[in-house]
Design an enzyme around this catalytic site. Structure first.
Site, PDB file in Angstrom:
ATOM      1  N   GLY A   8       0.854  -1.197   0.000  1.00  0.00           N
ATOM      2  CA  GLY A   8       0.000   0.000   0.000  1.00  0.00           C
ATOM      3  C   GLY A   8       0.881   1.235   0.000  1.00  0.00           C
ATOM      4  O   GLY A   8       0.524   2.281   0.550  1.00  0.00           O
ATOM      5  N   GLN A  12      -1.843   7.297   1.149  1.00  0.00           N
ATOM      6  CA  GLN A  12      -1.508   8.497   1.926  1.00  0.00           C
ATOM      7  C   GLN A  12      -0.422   8.227   2.966  1.00  0.00           C
ATOM      8  O   GLN A  12       0.577   8.921   3.037  1.00  0.00           O
ATOM      9  CB  GLN A  12      -2.770   9.027   2.634  1.00  0.00           C
ATOM     10  CG  GLN A  12      -2.520  10.336   3.369  1.00  0.00           C
ATOM     11  CD  GLN A  12      -3.575  10.642   4.441  1.00  0.00           C
ATOM     12  OE1 GLN A  12      -4.349   9.775   4.833  1.00  0.00           O
ATOM     13  NE2 GLN A  12      -3.599  11.870   4.910  1.00  0.00           N
ATOM     14  N   LEU A  13      -0.621   7.198   3.801  1.00  0.00           N
ATOM     15  CA  LEU A  13       0.365   6.871   4.822  1.00  0.00           C
ATOM     16  C   LEU A  13       1.566   6.152   4.215  1.00  0.00           C
ATOM     17  O   LEU A  13       2.707   6.377   4.625  1.00  0.00           O
ATOM     18  CB  LEU A  13      -0.297   5.992   5.901  1.00  0.00           C
ATOM     19  CG  LEU A  13       0.604   5.449   6.990  1.00  0.00           C
ATOM     20  CD1 LEU A  13       1.278   6.576   7.771  1.00  0.00           C
ATOM     21  CD2 LEU A  13      -0.191   4.548   7.940  1.00  0.00           C
ATOM     22  N   ASP A  34       2.342  -2.193  -4.317  1.00  0.00           N
ATOM     23  CA  ASP A  34       1.023  -1.576  -4.453  1.00  0.00           C
ATOM     24  C   ASP A  34       0.400  -2.102  -5.729  1.00  0.00           C
ATOM     25  O   ASP A  34       1.096  -2.634  -6.604  1.00  0.00           O
ATOM     26  CB  ASP A  34       1.125  -0.041  -4.502  1.00  0.00           C
ATOM     27  CG  ASP A  34      -0.167   0.624  -4.012  1.00  0.00           C
ATOM     28  OD1 ASP A  34      -1.203   0.474  -4.685  1.00  0.00           O
ATOM     29  OD2 ASP A  34      -0.146   1.276  -2.962  1.00  0.00           O
ATOM     30  N   ILE A  35      -0.925  -1.916  -5.852  1.00  0.00           N
ATOM     31  CA  ILE A  35      -1.614  -2.287  -7.079  1.00  0.00           C
ATOM     32  C   ILE A  35      -1.438  -1.175  -8.126  1.00  0.00           C
ATOM     33  O   ILE A  35      -1.598  -1.385  -9.317  1.00  0.00           O
ATOM     34  CB  ILE A  35      -3.098  -2.608  -6.789  1.00  0.00           C
ATOM     35  CG1 ILE A  35      -3.697  -3.487  -7.865  1.00  0.00           C
ATOM     36  CG2 ILE A  35      -3.917  -1.357  -6.530  1.00  0.00           C
ATOM     37  CD1 ILE A  35      -4.936  -4.258  -7.427  1.00  0.00           C
ATOM     38  N   ASP A  52      -1.415  -7.289  -5.995  1.00  0.00           N
ATOM     39  CA  ASP A  52      -2.799  -7.215  -5.530  1.00  0.00           C
ATOM     40  C   ASP A  52      -2.821  -7.923  -4.170  1.00  0.00           C
ATOM     41  O   ASP A  52      -2.630  -9.137  -4.088  1.00  0.00           O
ATOM     42  CB  ASP A  52      -3.710  -7.926  -6.547  1.00  0.00           C
ATOM     43  CG  ASP A  52      -5.139  -8.067  -6.060  1.00  0.00           C
ATOM     44  OD1 ASP A  52      -5.429  -7.675  -4.904  1.00  0.00           O
ATOM     45  OD2 ASP A  52      -5.975  -8.574  -6.827  1.00  0.00           O
ATOM     46  N   TYR A 142     -15.668  -0.493   6.978  1.00  0.00           N
ATOM     47  CA  TYR A 142     -14.250  -0.242   7.291  1.00  0.00           C
ATOM     48  C   TYR A 142     -14.005  -0.498   8.782  1.00  0.00           C
ATOM     49  O   TYR A 142     -13.073  -1.224   9.161  1.00  0.00           O
ATOM     50  CB  TYR A 142     -13.940   1.206   6.915  1.00  0.00           C
ATOM     51  CG  TYR A 142     -12.595   1.722   7.331  1.00  0.00           C
ATOM     52  CD1 TYR A 142     -11.414   1.211   6.795  1.00  0.00           C
ATOM     53  CD2 TYR A 142     -12.488   2.779   8.249  1.00  0.00           C
ATOM     54  CE1 TYR A 142     -10.180   1.721   7.159  1.00  0.00           C
ATOM     55  CE2 TYR A 142     -11.255   3.301   8.607  1.00  0.00           C
ATOM     56  CZ  TYR A 142     -10.106   2.768   8.067  1.00  0.00           C
ATOM     57  OH  TYR A 142      -8.890   3.281   8.432  1.00  0.00           O
ATOM     58  N   LYS A 146     -11.768  -3.354  10.638  1.00  0.00           N
ATOM     59  CA  LYS A 146     -10.664  -3.035  11.548  1.00  0.00           C
ATOM     60  C   LYS A 146     -10.857  -3.751  12.888  1.00  0.00           C
ATOM     61  O   LYS A 146      -9.901  -4.246  13.482  1.00  0.00           O
ATOM     62  CB  LYS A 146     -10.549  -1.519  11.748  1.00  0.00           C
ATOM     63  CG  LYS A 146     -10.048  -0.762  10.515  1.00  0.00           C
ATOM     64  CD  LYS A 146      -8.654  -1.214  10.120  1.00  0.00           C
ATOM     65  CE  LYS A 146      -8.120  -0.515   8.889  1.00  0.00           C
ATOM     66  NZ  LYS A 146      -6.836  -1.066   8.411  1.00  0.00           N
TER      67      LYS A 146
END
Ligand code: AKB
Length: 319
Positions: A8, A12-13, A34-35, A52, A142, A146
């Site tokens: 990932g 953003q992170l 990352d994809i 993926d 989401y 989590k």
């Protein structure tokens, strides 16, 4: 096993964490996956793997070949986008985590980082100073993913001894990367618009307080958690983490101290219903006690950094 992998990495992170890991350990020790291919050229100085995260076979091949010391698994669909595609969000957020935990069980990964979120909390959770062991009551897919993920992490730790560590991030605010699909995204966009002297219409109501954190603090928290001695990590679900709490109106005031003419309006949308269920502030004493967590930036300090950064470059803002 001295390599680290960030999955990932184009998010953003991910972008911010890779930059920090590269500068601490060197580009050759970091692999990124990352994809999407990250646009940031600095990131691509590290080996890039097109991946993926839901593809179990592809993931396991990467881990078996890589034999990683650390895997930071950040790929996820966030709260607002997840509500538009609930089953896809569940699939991405859960399957990818299980792919990583199974690989750690095989012995291909020494230590795992996986992010949780304040989205695990909900209407039955206290609104302020949410304790570490508060009721988890998520209302979004989401948040449910989590919550389940936190318990999967603890399960793999207790059953198989996997060294998996996690933080419940608040809204993250930084200027080197943009968020995608979250309920707290306004707190990044607002600075972009202010720096361009454009009016901003906020999608949350003026007095919606939420827990937030400047990105450098979030990255430092992640790296400090991962560097802490194993025996200090008492919580194997996910640590509460706090830095500041503010409303859109308060960010507006903070910006107006530097840009008095900043024009801020409100037009709450579907994301307001999500924000209403989340707490305003978090008690993070366990993180301070176990591995020394301490935030550095408050709202006004962050506003100064964000505006200086955006004003010093040409910014593209989607209409
Ligand atoms: C979101 O808004 O979905 C995320 C989060 C708080 O986890 N930024």
């Amino acid at each position: 096993m001295s390599k680290k992998l960030v999955i990932g990495a184009a998010g953003q992170l991910g972008i911010e964490l890779v930059l920090a890991l590269q500068s601490q350990h060197g580009v050759d020790s970091i692999h990124i996956a990352d994809i999407r291919v990250p646009e940031n050229e600095q990131l691509l100085k590290s080996t890039f793997l097109h991946l993926d995260a839901t593809d179990e076979g592809a993931m396991h091949k990467v881990f078996e070949e890589g034999q990683y010391e650390e895997v930071y698994h950040l790929a996820a669909m966030l709260s607002a986008t997840g509500e538009k595609r609930p089953l896809a969000a569940w699939d991405l957020n859960m399957q990818s985590l299980l792919n990583v935990l199974e690989a750690a069980k095989e012995g291909w990964i020494e230590r795992v980082f996986w992010p949780s979120s304040i989205a695990v909390f909900g209407p039955s959770t206290p609104k302020t100073n949410v304790p570490q062991d508060a009721v988890l009551d998520p209302t979004t897919v989401y948040g449910i993913s989590k919550q389940a993920g936190e318990y999967w992490c603890r399960y793999y730790h207790e059953k198989y001894g996997i060294d998996v560590r996690s933080l419940r991030y608040p809204g993250l605010i930084g200027h080197r990367s943009v968020p995608g699909g979250g309920t707290t995204d306004y707190a990044v966009e607002i600075y972009e618009y202010a720096a361009l002297r454009k009016p901003y219409t906020c999608f949350l109501k003026a007095d919606q307080a939420l827990p937030m954190m400047y990105m450098d603090d979030a990255v430092r928290a992640t790296m400090e958690l991962m560097a802490a001695p194993k025996e200090n990590i008492r919580i194997r679900t996910s640590y509460n983490l706090h830095a500041m709490s503010f409303t859109p109106a308060e960010v507006g005031e903070s910006i107006r101290q530097l840009i008095p003419e900043f024009d801020l309006n409100y037009d709450p949308d579907h994301r307001q219903a999500i924000a209403t269920t989340w707490p305003e502030s978090i008690d993070d004493h366990a993180a301070s006690a176990d591995w020394g967590w301490k935030p550095e930036l408050n709202l006004d300090a962050m506003t100064k950094v964000m505006l200086e950064a955006y004003q010093s470059r040409v910014i593209h803002i989607a209409p």
